[in-house]
Scaffold this active site. Structure first.
Site, short mmCIF file in Angstrom:
data_model
loop_
_atom_site.label_atom_id
_atom_site.label_comp_id
_atom_site.label_asym_id
_atom_site.label_seq_id
_atom_site.Cartn_x
_atom_site.Cartn_y
_atom_site.Cartn_z
N HIS A 1 0.80 -1.23 0.00
CA HIS A 1 0.00 0.00 0.00
C HIS A 1 0.83 1.28 0.00
CE1 HIS A 1 -2.68 -2.93 2.09
NE2 HIS A 1 -3.56 -2.39 1.29
N GLU B 1 -3.23 3.12 1.86
CA GLU B 1 -2.75 3.72 0.60
C GLU B 1 -3.09 5.22 0.57
OE1 GLU B 1 -3.99 1.91 -3.19
OE2 GLU B 1 -3.79 3.92 -4.06
N CYS C 1 -5.94 0.84 -10.60
CA CYS C 1 -5.11 -0.30 -11.01
C CYS C 1 -5.96 -1.26 -11.84
CB CYS C 1 -4.58 -0.99 -9.77
SG CYS C 1 -3.75 -2.53 -10.15
N SER D 1 -6.62 -9.88 -2.18
CA SER D 1 -5.93 -10.19 -0.92
C SER D 1 -6.22 -11.63 -0.45
CB SER D 1 -6.39 -9.20 0.16
OG SER D 1 -7.80 -9.17 0.20
S1 SF4 Z 1 -1.13 -4.51 -8.27
FE1 SF4 Z 1 -2.78 -3.03 -8.11
S2 SF4 Z 1 -4.14 -3.82 -6.52
FE2 SF4 Z 1 -2.20 -4.88 -6.32
S3 SF4 Z 1 -1.06 -3.70 -4.79
FE3 SF4 Z 1 -0.48 -2.94 -6.82
S4 SF4 Z 1 -1.87 -1.23 -7.16
FE4 SF4 Z 1 -2.74 -2.40 -5.50
#
Ligand code: SF4
Length: 287
Positions: A74, A130, A200, A272
């Protein structure tokens, strides 16, 4: 009864990278501190705790000296790096590269637009790790927007730049963008509003994949933790597409589910959710 685990479910590369960094260190050391939960899943945290990971709070972190601490995917605000420097703490920085890029963008934008008093808006969950890391890039001066109900906090006479926490829903983000844009235009200041799509795609693509997967089965077992915002978001998508969806946190909960008249069960989870946890749920379903 057919039981299928969704291939798209499970850890994203950011979480895999952080867990691998912890496991690598623990191969040669008895213990490693991690600032906050390495992943929002208690079962996985318990597994890592059993091999030596110690999750600590910010208060505990501030008291540490001369040791090693893992920074999870994060990311962290600059203050965390300052404390580490002052207290001779070695950091294993597993901040996800996607989050790191976003932090850098916010930092650079803020510092190059300070004269214009540009408001930095962050669409995200207040208090989320985050978001705390992102706010730290603007010395805490950003405005966190959790929903359209909070848009009165923006000054529509001043410029604004909008970003999103990486794990927010794409659809909600674009609805928010449209609403803010309209308010700026109504104020005659449409040119003052800018935004950047910082969601993301590892998460955004999962929404669509999860919806398709949910439709393909009689029943869905969604494996996650109540602490995971991505988990709650994806579970709601399952529920919308298959009302026979169940949220479970531990494999034992499978025993309370009525499987009569069920010919296909789909097992999926959040970014997760560890794969091994979904596999244990599948084993119990078979039993
Ligand atoms: S890949 Fe995407 S969802 Fe996974 S930690 Fe990185 S930013 Fe967050």
């Amino acid at each position: 009864m057919r039981i299928t685990i969704d291939d798209h479910s499970g850890f994203c590369f950011g979480v895999i990278h952080a867990i691998e960094a912890a496991e690598r260190y623990l191969q040669n050391h008895n213990m490693l501190y991690c600032l906050g939960d390495i992943v929002h899943n208690n079962e996985e945290v318990n597994r890592l705790t059993s091999i030596g990971l110690r999750v600590i709070s910010y208060e505990q972190f501030e008291q540490l000296h001369d040791t090693t601490v893992l920074i999870r995917a994060h990311g962290e605000p600059p203050r965390t790096y300052d404390i580490a420097h002052q207290n001779n703490i070695t950091l294993i920085d597993a901040t996800c590269p996607v989050v790191l890029r976003l932090q850098k963008h916010i930092f650079d934008f803020h510092h190059s637009h300070q004269q214009e008093e540009c408001q930095i808006l962050i669409f995200g969950k207040k208090g989320h790790a985050e978001v705390i890391g992102l706010l730290g890039q603007v010395e805490g001066k950003g405005i966190v927007i959790s929903s359209v109900d909070e848009l009165d906090r923006i000054d529509y006479a001043k410029p604004a730049m909008l970003y999103s926490q990486t794990t927010q829903g794409l659809e909600q983000y674009y609805k928010l963008i449209e609403t803010i844009k309209k308010r700026y235009e109504d104020a005659g200041n449409g040119h003052l509003f800018q935004y950047k799509d910082t969601i993301c795609r590892k998460v955004a693509n999962r929404a669509e994949q999860t919806a398709l997967f949910a439709k393909e089965h009689d029943m869905i077992l969604f494996v996650s933790d109540q602490k995971s915002s991505n988990g709650l978001y994806l579970y709601n998508i399952c529920k919308e597409n298959n009302p026979n969806s169940h949220f479970i946190t531990r494999p034992e909960e499978v025993k309370n589910i009525d499987f009569s008249n069920t010919t296909s069960v789909g097992i999926c989870g959040a970014t997760s959710t560890p794969r091994w946890l979904m596999e244990q749920c599948a084993e119990l379903c078979k039993e």
